[in-house]
Design an enzyme around this catalytic site. Sequence first.
Site, PDB file in Angstrom:
ATOM      1  N   CYS A   1       3.336   4.229   2.928  1.00 32.97           N
ATOM      2  CA  CYS A   1       2.920   2.971   2.290  1.00 32.97           C
ATOM      3  C   CYS A   1       3.104   3.055   0.767  1.00 32.97           C
ATOM      4  CB  CYS A   1       1.491   2.636   2.689  1.00 32.97           C
ATOM      5  SG  CYS A   1       1.067   0.923   2.405  1.00 32.97           S
TER       6      CYS A   1
ATOM      7  N   HIS B   1       1.283   3.355   8.886  1.00 30.78           N
ATOM      8  CA  HIS B   1       0.347   4.463   8.624  1.00 30.78           C
ATOM      9  C   HIS B   1       0.164   5.373   9.836  1.00 30.78           C
ATOM     10  CE1 HIS B   1      -1.301   3.196   4.698  1.00 30.78           C
ATOM     11  NE2 HIS B   1      -0.980   1.988   5.107  1.00 30.78           N
TER      12      HIS B   1
ATOM     13  N   GLU C   1      -1.272   8.206   9.844  1.00 31.14           N
ATOM     14  CA  GLU C   1      -2.591   8.857   9.767  1.00 31.14           C
ATOM     15  C   GLU C   1      -3.688   7.944  10.313  1.00 31.14           C
ATOM     16  OE1 GLU C   1      -1.189   7.284   7.396  1.00 31.14           O
ATOM     17  OE2 GLU C   1      -2.637   6.468   5.956  1.00 31.14           O
TER      18      GLU C   1
END
Lengths: 233, 81
Positions: A86, A203, A205
């Site tokens: 990002c 994302h 994560e």
Amino acid sequence: MNVGVISFPGSNCDRDCHFVCNDILKQSSRLIWHQETSLKNIDLVILPGGFSYGDYLRTGAIARFSPIMDSIIEFASHGGLVLGICNGFQILLEVGLLPGAMLRNTHLSFICENVSIKVENADTPFTNQFSVDQILNIPIAHAEGNYYADSTTLSTLHEHGQIVFRYCSGNGTLTNESNPNGSLDHIAGICNQTRNVLGMMPHPERSAEAVLGSTDGILLFNSVLNTFEKSES
Amino acid sequence: MKAKIYVTLKRGIHDPQGHAIHQSLATLGFEAINEVRLGKFVEVDIEEHDQEKAEATVKNMCDKLLANPVIENYRYELFSS
């Protein structure tokens, strides 16, 4: 594997990345403040999501001049693994480790939702645990994810297999409706020609544990770990 | 000297903000508009009295930070402050 997660003023996914590497992957991870100038003993650098320097001027434009960036450029030039997620992707574009630039999302809004992306290249240090055309359910959260590059750069990206992830529909088709931000050629993530630097808007994560609704993202971290373990053996 | 720097998206690059402003102006009754492009304006006060040196400094700061050459152009005006 030693992971260094860079914290810029305004980063807000640094602790999430640190948690995934430390607590899920069970690797040694540390947060590196952007004012530091040395990476020391690091095998993977993560530039996390967030709003470094409040997104002032352009996203990532000011973070790229942080003191730590020189050692990251040096690290990448020697084949070190660098993952930008990002805002981290935006910083990699601004610093020139990846080609192109980010524009405002076509519909101008900040988009925070789960999207489908498909794996275009499973032969990178970051994607070897995926298969080509595998569809991932993964969140995005950004206002500037509308990737742009000129036509020459785009051809080069295609030619060298640098397009790693593309936005798609749930069944893997590339439709305008499934391109959330107007990104050129549905691009969600690209790598450099030597494939040791990856930038992606989604994302991983935030999709690394079942409790978060998707575990597709953990495969990316597993891929890096796999790459590291192979290089050690 | 003072530099007034204008940073704009290159021709041909879609400007969603300019487009939204265009639509809003049309709603307000400003219908005779062909296009709206949104850019940035930066004013920099430089400790330099030599026009040539100031110009070189401004170019350098634009190339390095103020504009992204992939998507943006810049132009500037210099004034004695």
